[in-house]
Structure formats: C-alpha cells, structure tokens
Design a protein around this motif. Structure first.
Motif, PDB file in Angstrom:
ATOM      1  N   GLY A   1     -25.716   7.392   1.098  1.00  0.00           N
ATOM      2  CA  GLY A   1     -24.754   8.489   1.124  1.00  0.00           C
ATOM      3  C   GLY A   1     -23.368   8.094   0.646  1.00  0.00           C
ATOM      4  O   GLY A   1     -22.695   8.866  -0.035  1.00  0.00           O
ATOM      5  N   LEU A   2     -22.929   6.859   0.987  1.00  0.00           N
ATOM      6  CA  LEU A   2     -21.616   6.393   0.521  1.00  0.00           C
ATOM      7  C   LEU A   2     -21.591   6.269  -0.995  1.00  0.00           C
ATOM      8  O   LEU A   2     -20.601   6.624  -1.644  1.00  0.00           O
ATOM      9  N   GLY A   3     -22.681   5.769  -1.567  1.00  0.00           N
ATOM     10  CA  GLY A   3     -22.771   5.713  -3.023  1.00  0.00           C
ATOM     11  C   GLY A   3     -22.737   7.091  -3.639  1.00  0.00           C
ATOM     12  O   GLY A   3     -22.096   7.323  -4.666  1.00  0.00           O
TER      13      GLY A   3
ATOM     14  N   CYS B   1     -29.086  -2.140   0.924  1.00  0.00           N
ATOM     15  CA  CYS B   1     -27.824  -1.421   1.169  1.00  0.00           C
ATOM     16  C   CYS B   1     -26.985  -1.388  -0.110  1.00  0.00           C
ATOM     17  O   CYS B   1     -26.496  -0.328  -0.528  1.00  0.00           O
ATOM     18  N   LEU B   2     -26.841  -2.559  -0.750  1.00  0.00           N
ATOM     19  CA  LEU B   2     -26.072  -2.627  -1.994  1.00  0.00           C
ATOM     20  C   LEU B   2     -26.772  -1.882  -3.119  1.00  0.00           C
ATOM     21  O   LEU B   2     -26.135  -1.158  -3.901  1.00  0.00           O
ATOM     22  N   GLY B   3     -28.100  -2.022  -3.196  1.00  0.00           N
ATOM     23  CA  GLY B   3     -28.853  -1.357  -4.250  1.00  0.00           C
ATOM     24  C   GLY B   3     -28.788   0.145  -4.150  1.00  0.00           C
ATOM     25  O   GLY B   3     -28.580   0.849  -5.151  1.00  0.00           O
TER      26      GLY B   3
ATOM     27  N   MET C   1     -26.930   5.283  -6.235  1.00  0.00           N
ATOM     28  CA  MET C   1     -26.439   6.620  -5.958  1.00  0.00           C
ATOM     29  C   MET C   1     -25.055   6.862  -6.546  1.00  0.00           C
ATOM     30  O   MET C   1     -24.717   7.990  -6.900  1.00  0.00           O
ATOM     31  N   THR C   2     -24.258   5.790  -6.669  1.00  0.00           N
ATOM     32  CA  THR C   2     -22.985   5.939  -7.368  1.00  0.00           C
ATOM     33  C   THR C   2     -23.228   6.360  -8.806  1.00  0.00           C
ATOM     34  O   THR C   2     -22.579   7.270  -9.340  1.00  0.00           O
ATOM     35  N   LEU C   3     -24.194   5.705  -9.451  1.00  0.00           N
ATOM     36  CA  LEU C   3     -24.525   6.033 -10.835  1.00  0.00           C
ATOM     37  C   LEU C   3     -25.176   7.419 -10.944  1.00  0.00           C
ATOM     38  O   LEU C   3     -24.800   8.229 -11.795  1.00  0.00           O
ATOM     39  N   ALA C   4     -26.148   7.687 -10.078  1.00  0.00           N
ATOM     40  CA  ALA C   4     -26.933   8.912 -10.197  1.00  0.00           C
ATOM     41  C   ALA C   4     -26.121  10.166  -9.877  1.00  0.00           C
ATOM     42  O   ALA C   4     -26.253  11.194 -10.551  1.00  0.00           O
TER      43      ALA C   4
ATOM     44  N   VAL D   1     -21.634  13.287   2.098  1.00  0.00           N
ATOM     45  CA  VAL D   1     -21.281  13.012   3.492  1.00  0.00           C
ATOM     46  C   VAL D   1     -22.388  13.526   4.415  1.00  0.00           C
ATOM     47  O   VAL D   1     -22.755  12.878   5.405  1.00  0.00           O
ATOM     48  N   ALA D   2     -22.949  14.684   4.065  1.00  0.00           N
ATOM     49  CA  ALA D   2     -24.035  15.249   4.863  1.00  0.00           C
ATOM     50  C   ALA D   2     -25.250  14.331   4.862  1.00  0.00           C
ATOM     51  O   ALA D   2     -25.942  14.201   5.883  1.00  0.00           O
ATOM     52  N   HIS D   3     -25.517  13.701   3.728  1.00  0.00           N
ATOM     53  CA  HIS D   3     -26.662  12.797   3.654  1.00  0.00           C
ATOM     54  C   HIS D   3     -26.466  11.617   4.604  1.00  0.00           C
ATOM     55  O   HIS D   3     -27.405  11.189   5.284  1.00  0.00           O
TER      56      HIS D   3
END
Length: 406
Positions: free
Chosen positions: A63-65, A110-112, A117-120, A356-358
């Motif tokens: 979710g953070l990503g 966690c890092l992956g 998700m940052t990219l996607a 954030v919801a995720h």
C-alpha cells in the motif's frame, strides 16, 4: 423482446472515440493478466508460510508503494504528460513482475512489493487524466465506466484462470503471466495511440477554487474519506475474504476464483446500463455513492450469518452492486472538483485514498482477525460502510452551502 433488450444494451457503448476503445483494450489485457493480487494473501500465508502479522506488513509495504506511485503519477502527469507516465509505468512494472517471483524473504518482499506498486500505480492517475484528452466531453462518466468495465471483465477472467494456473504449475506462473500482460498492453498502446495534450473540459460541477487550493478543499477531503472507506471495504476481497473462504468453508483457489469471477461478470453485465440510466436521469452523484457505500457495508453484515456457504454469494452480489454505484461516480466527482491544468494533482490524491485503504484494509483486517476473529472484522467493515454513507449526506449539505456563497 430479448433482441430489443440486447440492442438497448449495445446502445450504451456507442459514441466513444477510437483512443478510448484502445485504452479499454489495453486495460482489459493488463487486468486479465493481473492474477497475483486476488491470491497474494494466500500465496504469502500458505505458500511462503508467513504469519498473519507478516502478511499484514507486506501488504502495508504494498500500500505504501501504491501511495507513492499514485502521487508520483499525478505530479508527473501535470509536469511531463500522462502518456509518458503510462508507458513507463506499465513497461517497468511488467519487467519487475518477472523478478518478484524469485524474492521469498520477508524484508525482500516488503521492498519488492513497495517497488512494484510504486511503478505500477503511477499508471492510475495518468490513465484518469488521459480520459480528459481522449474522451468526448459528454461521455466522460461513460468513458470511465467503459474502462472500469474492461477492468472488471479482466477481473472476471483473471482469478478463475489464475486458480487453474496455481493448481497446474504453481504460483510462479502467475508472475510470468502478470508481467507479460503489462508489457503487451503498453506495446499496443504505444503503437496505436499517439500522444495528445489534454484539453480543458467544461463540467457543470466544476469548482471555482484556485489550483493551489486542493489542500484547502474541505468538500474534496470529506469525499476522499468516503473513497478511502469504500475502497477499504472493497479490498477485503483481496485480503481477508480469500482466507475466510479457505479456512471457514474449505474452498479451493479455483472456487475462490469463481466467486471473484461472479463480481466481474456482474459489473460487466450491469454497470454500463446502470450508469447510462443515472446519467440520462441526471441523478445526483452523491446520492448514488451513498447507496453504493450502504450496500457495501451491508455485504459484510450478511457474513455474520454462520455455517451457510451460500451467504458468500449473497455478500458478493451486494458488494458488487455497491461497487457499481460507488466507484464510477466517485471517479467523476473527483474530476469535477479538479481545476483545469491540475487534474493530475486531484486524481493523485483520489488514487492515493485507495492506496491508503489498501494498507488499512489488509493490516487492520488481519490484526482484527488474529485477535478477535472474522466476525468482528465483518462488523467493523460493515459499520465503516454506514459511516461513509452518512458522510455523503454531509457532503451534499456542504455543496449546497458552497453554491449559496459563490
């Protein structure tokens, strides 16, 4: 009779530009290939043997990503254009999916998950902004609905096929299919759609707020809370519910996939006619979102009925209809509040509410389940749905006050 009904149904799909249809196609390809998400919690819990708490933290990283990606996607869409952001996002995330299957440690995942998700999720606000360039002004909500239809049609096919892949060749097959679908989708988009600058689109609900005042837009922030809550409820489909299907009722991955497919098929069959009807009737958007939030909340209350697997179908029908009411019109409402030239900023915050919801949905849900059980989790989620519905009434009052003072 049936022929006339079918003809009326098809009429809902007329009037879209060529670019919107191509955007719909690549969304379907990408979403049909996104088979990892519905089974992610099961993969982490049952295949990699992580605890509920560890699964929750990996979902937090997910979710953070998503939050970072949504914000970057919106900012970059305003700076360099949505087209470049969309191409980069899908291409890079597709390649990273190939790598993700080889990461099995807790901190590595966690890092992956954060990275992918940052990219996607840079794609989502860019895609919303692209509709301002490619959609006809009178078709904005229906264009959003058409793209959502592609998402849900892909979602109907993906989980069932994903369940078969897991049973046949294991979870790693999902990562290969997911990555390939991202790359194929964006290659089609880059080859068939030319970059176009977004033009200003008049909207009857367009606000008169200055572009710099997005953080001072009280109505928008209350609306973001509604979006956050409805998304939080919805994301239980990907976190708590698949495990509940397995642990409470002994359903296989394929059977869980079929339940997910029911959601996608209901959206495919009903969303466009319902949205078209409400648009023709000029129904107040917030009234529709109110009923969506209410139905999504009720869908979790019905899960309190014990020892009957059929309740899973009823719950899925209720959350699906609630989704049809809530999500298309919340997309349009968010765009209607955006000031010209800063749509990316508004849509970034809107998509971040989902991110954030995720985080909250998975982490809070798993903590409640681990300490208090599934039933308490369903009560919490249902109550949040009621709270979101009440906030819709509050927003309507705020809008009425805004109109009298401008």
């Amino acid at each position: 009779m049936l022929v006339n009904a079918f003809r009326r149904y098809l009429n809902n799909f007329k009037g879209f530009s060529r670019e919107i249809w191509i955007l719909t196609l690549i969304t379907f390809i990408n979403r049909a290939g996104t088979m990892v998400l519905p089974f992610l919690s099961k993969y982490l819990k049952e295949n990699l043997q992580f605890s509920y708490s560890e699964v929750g933290w990996i979902m937090v990283a997910f979710g953070l990503g998503s939050m970072l990606g949504s914000w970057l996607g919106g900012k970059l869409s305003d700076k360099i254009g949505f087209y470049k952001v969309m191409v980069f996002s899908l291409l890079s995330s597709g390649i990273f999916f190939f790598v993700l299957q080889y990461i099995t440690s807790f901190w590595g995942l966690c890092l992956g998950m954060f990275t992918i998700m940052t990219l996607a999720d840079m794609f989502r606000p860019a895609m919303f902004v692209s509709l301002g360039a490619y959609a006809k002004p009178e078709n904005r909500t229906r264009s959003l609905t058409l793209v959502r239809l592609a998402v849900n049609l892909g979602f109907a096919a993906g989980p069932a096929l994903g369940g078969l892949i897991i049973m046949g060749i294991g979870y790693k097959g999902l990562f290969w299919v997911d990555g390939t679908s991202c790359v194929v989708a964006i290659l089609i988009f880059a080859l068939l759609v030319k970059e176009k600058k977004k033009t200003a689109i008049a909207d009857a609900h367009q606000t008169v707020l200055e572009a710099s005042s997005v953080f001072k837009d009280k109505i928008f922030w209350v609306f973001l809370f509604v979006s956050f809550v409805t998304a939080m409820i919805f994301f239980q489909l990907f976190s708590a519910l698949p495990l509940y299907h397995s642990e409470k009722f002994g359903l296989s991955e394929f059977q869980t996939g079929l339940l997910m497919t029911l959601n996608g098929l209901l959206i495919f069959a009903l969303e466009m006619p319902i949205v078209s009807y409400f648009e023709r009737q000029k129904t107040n958007r917030l009234s529709i979102i109110f009923w969506g939030a209410l139905l999504m909340g009720i869908s979790f209350y019905v899960l309190l009925i014990p020892d009957w697997a059929g309740i899973l179908i009823l719950s899925m029908v209720l959350i699906s209809v609630g989704e049809i009411f809530a999500f298309p019109f919340s997309n349009t409402f968010a765009m209607s509040r955006a000031t010209v030239g800063h749509e990316g900023r508004y849509m970034a915050l809107y998509t971040m509410s989902f991110s954030v919801a995720h985080i909250a949905s998975s982490k809070a849900g798993f903590e409640i389940i681990a300490n208090l059980g599934y039933q308490i989790n369903w009560i919490v989620m249902g109550t949040l749905g009621i709270a979101a519905a009440l906030c819709c009434i509050w927003i309507q009052k705020l809008l009425a006050l805004e109109r009298t003072t401008t």
